[in-house]
Motif scaffolding. Sequence first.
Motif, PDB file in Angstrom:
ATOM      1  N   UNK A  31      37.282  50.417  32.272  1.00 12.52           N
ATOM      2  CA  UNK A  31      36.540  49.747  33.344  1.00 12.52           C
ATOM      3  C   UNK A  31      37.331  49.888  34.643  1.00 12.52           C
ATOM      4  N   UNK A  32      36.648  50.309  35.710  1.00 13.69           N
ATOM      5  CA  UNK A  32      37.297  50.542  36.991  1.00 13.69           C
ATOM      6  C   UNK A  32      36.653  49.648  38.054  1.00 13.69           C
ATOM      7  N   UNK A  33      37.495  48.970  38.816  1.00 14.80           N
ATOM      8  CA  UNK A  33      37.027  48.065  39.864  1.00 14.80           C
ATOM      9  C   UNK A  33      37.706  48.408  41.185  1.00 14.80           C
ATOM     10  N   UNK A  34      36.931  48.329  42.259  1.00 17.53           N
ATOM     11  CA  UNK A  34      37.423  48.572  43.616  1.00 17.53           C
ATOM     12  C   UNK A  34      37.414  47.262  44.380  1.00 17.53           C
ATOM     13  N   UNK A  35      38.592  46.838  44.844  1.00 14.77           N
ATOM     14  CA  UNK A  35      38.694  45.606  45.621  1.00 14.77           C
ATOM     15  C   UNK A  35      38.062  45.841  46.990  1.00 14.77           C
ATOM     16  N   UNK A  36      37.145  44.954  47.395  1.00 16.48           N
ATOM     17  CA  UNK A  36      36.310  45.225  48.553  1.00 16.48           C
ATOM     18  C   UNK A  36      36.778  44.625  49.884  1.00 16.48           C
ATOM     19  N   UNK A  37      37.256  43.381  49.941  1.00 12.71           N
ATOM     20  CA  UNK A  37      37.412  42.734  51.258  1.00 12.71           C
ATOM     21  C   UNK A  37      38.471  43.357  52.151  1.00 12.71           C
ATOM     22  N   UNK A  38      39.570  43.831  51.571  1.00 15.77           N
ATOM     23  CA  UNK A  38      40.698  44.324  52.353  1.00 15.77           C
ATOM     24  C   UNK A  38      41.573  45.181  51.457  1.00 15.77           C
ATOM     25  N   UNK A  39      42.669  45.675  51.986  1.00 18.25           N
ATOM     26  CA  UNK A  39      43.629  46.424  51.175  1.00 18.25           C
ATOM     27  C   UNK A  39      44.281  45.495  50.162  1.00 18.25           C
ATOM     28  N   UNK A  40      44.358  45.924  48.908  1.00 12.51           N
ATOM     29  CA  UNK A  40      45.117  45.190  47.899  1.00 12.51           C
ATOM     30  C   UNK A  40      46.368  45.991  47.580  1.00 12.51           C
ATOM     31  N   UNK A  41      47.523  45.351  47.704  1.00 12.16           N
ATOM     32  CA  UNK A  41      48.794  46.062  47.670  1.00 12.16           C
ATOM     33  C   UNK A  41      49.659  45.669  46.478  1.00 12.16           C
ATOM     34  N   UNK A  42      49.141  44.843  45.571  1.00 12.33           N
ATOM     35  CA  UNK A  42      49.939  44.362  44.462  1.00 12.33           C
ATOM     36  C   UNK A  42      50.236  45.429  43.428  1.00 12.33           C
ATOM     37  N   UNK A  43      51.190  45.094  42.546  1.00 10.83           N
ATOM     38  CA  UNK A  43      51.567  45.980  41.446  1.00 10.83           C
ATOM     39  C   UNK A  43      51.736  45.110  40.197  1.00 10.83           C
ATOM     40  N   UNK A  44      50.721  45.112  39.333  1.00 12.66           N
ATOM     41  CA  UNK A  44      50.711  44.209  38.184  1.00 12.66           C
ATOM     42  C   UNK A  44      50.093  44.908  36.987  1.00 12.66           C
ATOM     43  N   UNK A  45      50.754  44.769  35.836  1.00 11.68           N
ATOM     44  CA  UNK A  45      50.227  45.243  34.553  1.00 11.68           C
ATOM     45  C   UNK A  45      50.358  44.105  33.553  1.00 11.68           C
ATOM     46  N   UNK A  46      49.301  43.863  32.776  1.00 13.90           N
ATOM     47  CA  UNK A  46      49.306  42.834  31.731  1.00 13.90           C
ATOM     48  C   UNK A  46      48.826  43.485  30.440  1.00 13.90           C
ATOM     49  N   UNK A  47      49.602  43.332  29.378  1.00 20.75           N
ATOM     50  CA  UNK A  47      49.287  43.985  28.106  1.00 20.75           C
ATOM     51  C   UNK A  47      49.131  42.929  27.018  1.00 20.75           C
ATOM     52  N   UNK A  48      47.987  42.980  26.334  1.00 24.30           N
ATOM     53  CA  UNK A  48      47.710  42.130  25.172  1.00 24.30           C
ATOM     54  C   UNK A  48      47.904  40.648  25.473  1.00 24.30           C
ATOM     55  N   UNK A  49      47.596  40.241  26.689  1.00 17.97           N
ATOM     56  CA  UNK A  49      47.650  38.824  27.091  1.00 17.97           C
ATOM     57  C   UNK A  49      49.032  38.210  26.857  1.00 17.97           C
ATOM     58  N   UNK A  50      50.077  39.059  26.872  1.00 20.86           N
ATOM     59  CA  UNK A  50      51.405  38.519  26.569  1.00 20.86           C
ATOM     60  C   UNK A  50      52.505  39.096  27.458  1.00 20.86           C
ATOM     61  N   UNK A  51      52.484  40.389  27.696  1.00 19.22           N
ATOM     62  CA  UNK A  51      53.493  41.035  28.537  1.00 19.22           C
ATOM     63  C   UNK A  51      52.957  41.205  29.950  1.00 19.22           C
ATOM     64  N   UNK A  52      53.746  40.749  30.933  1.00 16.04           N
ATOM     65  CA  UNK A  52      53.405  40.941  32.348  1.00 16.04           C
ATOM     66  C   UNK A  52      54.516  41.746  33.008  1.00 16.04           C
ATOM     67  N   UNK A  53      54.109  42.762  33.779  1.00 17.18           N
ATOM     68  CA  UNK A  53      55.049  43.593  34.537  1.00 17.18           C
ATOM     69  C   UNK A  53      54.597  43.583  35.989  1.00 17.18           C
ATOM     70  N   UNK A  54      55.449  43.088  36.868  1.00 15.95           N
ATOM     71  CA  UNK A  54      55.115  43.012  38.299  1.00 15.95           C
ATOM     72  C   UNK A  54      56.358  43.344  39.103  1.00 15.95           C
TER      73      UNK A  54
END
Length: 416
Positions: free
Chosen positions: A325-348
Amino acid sequence: MLRLLLPPVFLLTCLLLNSCVAVGFQKVAKAPPPVDTPAFAQELARVVKTPWTEGNAIQTLENGGRYFPAMLQSMREAQHSITFESYVCVDSEPTRNFTQMFVQKAREGVPVHVLLDAFGCSKFGEANLQAMRDAGVELKLYRPMNVLLPWRYIHRTHRRVLVVDGQVGYMGGAGWAYCWDGFADSVHRWRDTEYELRGPVVAQLQDNFNDNWQEVAGKRLVGPAYYPELRPSGALKAQVALGAPEKLGDTLGSSYLLAFRAAQKSIVIAHAYFIPNAPLMQALLEALKRGVHVQIIIPGKHIDFPASRSVNTRYLRTLVDAGAELYEFQPTMTHGKLVIVDDHLSIAGSTNLDQRSFFINDENNLNVLDASFAARQLDMVARDKQRSLRLENKDLKLPWNRKLQGLFCRLFEYQM
């Protein structure tokens, strides 16, 4: 990363020096243990070459309207030390506010150490720099251009570090400019996230700062002013992973590869610049074949570096065709860097999903193994998805001029 306009000489240098950097991921198991197991935690610690810490408290600060005031307040309360490292600062209200706080605390007698990337902070403003020097701030520029050693200029510090009294730290993907202020409520105010750290993990963030400070200043900052005793502040298991490819080879790209291969249920990727290399693409496609739910959230028409979309559209089409599933953020530039795996591991953190972040730049990532923390990140992503447009394959067609741009940029995709 704020993609400043690159002069033609720099682009040529990028092409000529394309082979002058570390390449290649570490060896990572084809089928790692699940991310919620001790075996996975042990393997991730090996890959990023950083131990886990227990007893941490981590706050998620959405947008500059929240993280800038929190940072300034922490510095206002500083009594022993302030260390600050940034890739990009542009002369603007946020930069001036930080400059004034550095000046104020230095005049109060608090040791203040500021490390600015010479390329990304080239528009910091001479008045701001001079004000800090006059107040006694210890100010260093990271790797200014040296025509005798041009390959060193390719390697930038892309880290974001603020540590106050060795007790509280801030890190993430933000820069200091007008666009990072506010609440992502207009096209001129970007969406980004910073994290406030308390507990033993702060010492690792201070180590991140010291990594480059030792290079530019010839010394490490030591002692209780920078490394006080850190007692537990919460219940989170976390690590701040160092990206230092010249010293360590790749650590951060390999951590994403490990995480994607370990995924059993879900992968959520919310990244500003998504240009995965072949191993990461293969890992995502294999995850989709295993039935893993993959969601990707990227910038839309307000992206500050459109060339990255010209390059990555072919990757996005392949992943969408495979079921992502691919989503495009609409209102402005989104500059974050976040990955979440299996509702347990977060990488930011500061690391983009591209080869420059893995093999060239100095970066830092926050890794957290905790379901409740991951749930807060997923709630944040869900709010962003409400302001995003889901894209299908038919929506990923480029006009001819963007296709030509993509073909050209692929020549130095490794440097993007």
